[in-house]
Design a protein around this motif. Structure first.
Motif, PDB file in Angstrom:
ATOM      1  N   ALA A   9       1.657 -11.477  -0.315  1.00  0.00           N
ATOM      2  CA  ALA A   9       2.119 -10.290   0.087  1.00  0.00           C
ATOM      3  C   ALA A   9       2.203  -9.157  -0.146  1.00  0.00           C
ATOM      4  O   ALA A   9       1.515  -8.609   0.952  1.00  0.00           O
ATOM      5  CB  ALA A   9       3.734 -10.879   0.213  1.00  0.00           C
ATOM      6  N   GLU A  10       1.408  -8.368  -1.262  1.00  0.00           N
ATOM      7  CA  GLU A  10       1.509  -7.386  -1.920  1.00  0.00           C
ATOM      8  C   GLU A  10       0.284  -6.536  -1.277  1.00  0.00           C
ATOM      9  O   GLU A  10      -0.479  -5.890  -0.670  1.00  0.00           O
ATOM     10  CB  GLU A  10       1.829  -7.088  -3.263  1.00  0.00           C
ATOM     11  CG  GLU A  10       1.554  -6.032  -3.560  1.00  0.00           C
ATOM     12  CD  GLU A  10       2.475  -4.593  -2.751  1.00  0.00           C
ATOM     13  OE1 GLU A  10       1.314  -3.967  -3.223  1.00  0.00           O
ATOM     14  OE2 GLU A  10       3.022  -4.748  -2.846  1.00  0.00           O
ATOM     15  N   SER A  11      -1.029  -8.231  -1.211  1.00  0.00           N
ATOM     16  CA  SER A  11      -2.789  -7.677  -1.123  1.00  0.00           C
ATOM     17  C   SER A  11      -2.403  -7.495   1.033  1.00  0.00           C
ATOM     18  O   SER A  11      -3.170  -6.754   0.889  1.00  0.00           O
ATOM     19  CB  SER A  11      -3.161  -8.875  -1.232  1.00  0.00           C
ATOM     20  OG  SER A  11      -4.424  -8.619  -0.679  1.00  0.00           O
ATOM     21  N   ARG A  12      -1.967  -8.604   1.037  1.00  0.00           N
ATOM     22  CA  ARG A  12      -1.586  -8.352   2.791  1.00  0.00           C
ATOM     23  C   ARG A  12      -0.775  -6.477   3.175  1.00  0.00           C
ATOM     24  O   ARG A  12      -1.530  -5.958   3.945  1.00  0.00           O
ATOM     25  CB  ARG A  12      -0.965  -9.686   3.217  1.00  0.00           C
ATOM     26  CG  ARG A  12      -0.883  -9.118   5.091  1.00  0.00           C
ATOM     27  CD  ARG A  12      -0.011 -11.040   4.794  1.00  0.00           C
ATOM     28  NE  ARG A  12       0.311 -10.889   6.234  1.00  0.00           N
ATOM     29  CZ  ARG A  12       0.392 -11.948   7.462  1.00  0.00           C
ATOM     30  NH1 ARG A  12       0.671 -12.730   6.945  1.00  0.00           N
ATOM     31  NH2 ARG A  12       0.779 -11.542   8.854  1.00  0.00           N
ATOM     32  N   ARG A  13      -0.027  -6.461   2.235  1.00  0.00           N
ATOM     33  CA  ARG A  13       0.845  -5.282   2.931  1.00  0.00           C
ATOM     34  C   ARG A  13       0.147  -3.897   1.995  1.00  0.00           C
ATOM     35  O   ARG A  13      -0.297  -2.641   3.414  1.00  0.00           O
ATOM     36  CB  ARG A  13       2.018  -4.776   1.980  1.00  0.00           C
ATOM     37  CG  ARG A  13       2.814  -3.871   2.492  1.00  0.00           C
ATOM     38  CD  ARG A  13       4.058  -3.127   1.721  1.00  0.00           C
ATOM     39  NE  ARG A  13       2.756  -3.008  -0.582  1.00  0.00           N
ATOM     40  CZ  ARG A  13       2.487  -1.548  -0.567  1.00  0.00           C
ATOM     41  NH1 ARG A  13       2.217  -1.122   0.053  1.00  0.00           N
ATOM     42  NH2 ARG A  13       1.482  -1.360  -1.424  1.00  0.00           N
ATOM     43  N   ARG A  14      -0.724  -4.269   1.572  1.00  0.00           N
ATOM     44  CA  ARG A  14      -1.874  -3.477   1.126  1.00  0.00           C
ATOM     45  C   ARG A  14      -3.230  -2.845   2.194  1.00  0.00           C
ATOM     46  O   ARG A  14      -3.721  -1.952   2.446  1.00  0.00           O
ATOM     47  CB  ARG A  14      -2.549  -3.309  -0.230  1.00  0.00           C
ATOM     48  CG  ARG A  14      -1.297  -2.563  -1.666  1.00  0.00           C
ATOM     49  CD  ARG A  14      -2.648  -2.297  -2.694  1.00  0.00           C
ATOM     50  NE  ARG A  14      -3.214  -4.359  -3.077  1.00  0.00           N
ATOM     51  CZ  ARG A  14      -2.418  -5.049  -3.989  1.00  0.00           C
ATOM     52  NH1 ARG A  14      -1.273  -4.707  -4.579  1.00  0.00           N
ATOM     53  NH2 ARG A  14      -3.269  -5.364  -3.759  1.00  0.00           N
ATOM     54  N   LEU A  15      -2.995  -3.732   2.405  1.00  0.00           N
ATOM     55  CA  LEU A  15      -4.623  -3.611   3.669  1.00  0.00           C
ATOM     56  C   LEU A  15      -3.971  -3.428   5.675  1.00  0.00           C
ATOM     57  O   LEU A  15      -4.831  -2.439   5.765  1.00  0.00           O
ATOM     58  CB  LEU A  15      -5.008  -5.596   4.231  1.00  0.00           C
ATOM     59  CG  LEU A  15      -5.442  -6.007   3.534  1.00  0.00           C
ATOM     60  CD1 LEU A  15      -6.721  -8.309   3.131  1.00  0.00           C
ATOM     61  CD2 LEU A  15      -7.301  -5.917   2.702  1.00  0.00           C
ATOM     62  N   ILE A  16      -2.819  -3.471   5.703  1.00  0.00           N
ATOM     63  CA  ILE A  16      -2.042  -3.324   6.775  1.00  0.00           C
ATOM     64  C   ILE A  16      -1.743  -1.787   6.103  1.00  0.00           C
ATOM     65  O   ILE A  16      -2.697  -0.931   7.205  1.00  0.00           O
ATOM     66  CB  ILE A  16      -1.000  -4.106   7.036  1.00  0.00           C
ATOM     67  CG1 ILE A  16      -1.244  -5.013   7.185  1.00  0.00           C
ATOM     68  CG2 ILE A  16       0.038  -3.225   7.969  1.00  0.00           C
ATOM     69  CD1 ILE A  16      -2.342  -5.870   8.214  1.00  0.00           C
ATOM     70  N   ALA A  17      -1.597  -1.862   5.161  1.00  0.00           N
ATOM     71  CA  ALA A  17      -1.269   0.404   4.678  1.00  0.00           C
ATOM     72  C   ALA A  17      -2.510   0.786   4.953  1.00  0.00           C
ATOM     73  O   ALA A  17      -2.482   1.951   5.580  1.00  0.00           O
ATOM     74  CB  ALA A  17      -0.676   0.359   3.434  1.00  0.00           C
ATOM     75  N   GLY A  18      -3.299   0.495   4.450  1.00  0.00           N
ATOM     76  CA  GLY A  18      -5.362   0.623   4.372  1.00  0.00           C
ATOM     77  C   GLY A  18      -5.405   0.849   6.303  1.00  0.00           C
ATOM     78  O   GLY A  18      -6.174   2.039   6.252  1.00  0.00           O
TER      79      GLY A  18
END
Length: 186
Positions: A9-18
């Motif tokens: 979930a954190e990795s996905r959040r970082r990708l979306i934020a990027g």
């Protein structure tokens, strides 16, 4: 096992934020305002963000899963940003939902008009829609260069995979590098 879920979930959040950051950077590029005449106002910046988000969502809709999930996460992030911006502008808790509903309606209405023009390959219809929505130019006479930018951006994104969209590199062309005059064949 549960820690793996949170890491994903954190990795996905970082990708979306990027992805969101790269869209915001493109929507704030000086060339949009100096060269393509997007008004440097709150409304103009809103229109620039909506336009760039729409182009990415347009590409995501054409990609296989999990692109639809990425698109929904992006929409959620963008509208959370709009909510925060309204609050920073002093809109109270009672007024935010009404304004968010108007922003959502504006976003999806514009997206429908832009999609129709892009799908038809109709630069004049695109220029009219962009002129009306972004530039406040009812006849679209000043929107030709912006329409060229949107066509170039859409073409550039058309070949992008989900990995390309999520990679840390520019997604959109630079306004200053467009050389095709409005109405000319590329």
């Amino acid at each position: 096992m549960i820690f793996g879920f949170f890491r994903r979930a954190e990795s996905r959040r970082r990708l979306i934020a990027g992805l969101h950051v790269r869209i915001d950077q493109a929507a704030r590029a000086p060339g949009l305002f100096r060269i393509l005449s997007v008004p440097d106002t709150v409304e103009g910046r809103f229109e620039a963000v909506c336009l760039h988000v729409h182009l990415v969502l347009r590409r995501l809709r054409r990609l296989p899963p999990p692109a639809a999930d990425v698109g929904q996460d992006l929409v959620n992030a963008v509208f959370a940003q709009f909510d925060a911006a309204l609050r920073e502008l002093g809109v109270g808790d009672v007024g935010v939902p009404k304004r968010m509903k108007k922003l959502g309606s504006a976003f999806y209405g514009r997206a429908g008009g832009y999609d129709a023009a892009l799908d038809a390959g109709d630069r004049l219809a695109l220029a009219l829609a962009l002129g009306r929505n972004v530039l406040g130019d009812v006849d679209g006479g000043r929107a030709g260069p912006l329409a060229d930018y949107v066509v170039a951006a859409d073409a550039r994104l058309a070949g992008a995979s989900l990995d390309d969209l999520l990679a840390d590199r520019p997604l959109f062309p630079q306004a200053a590098r467009l050389t095709t005059p409005f109405g000319a064949s590329a």
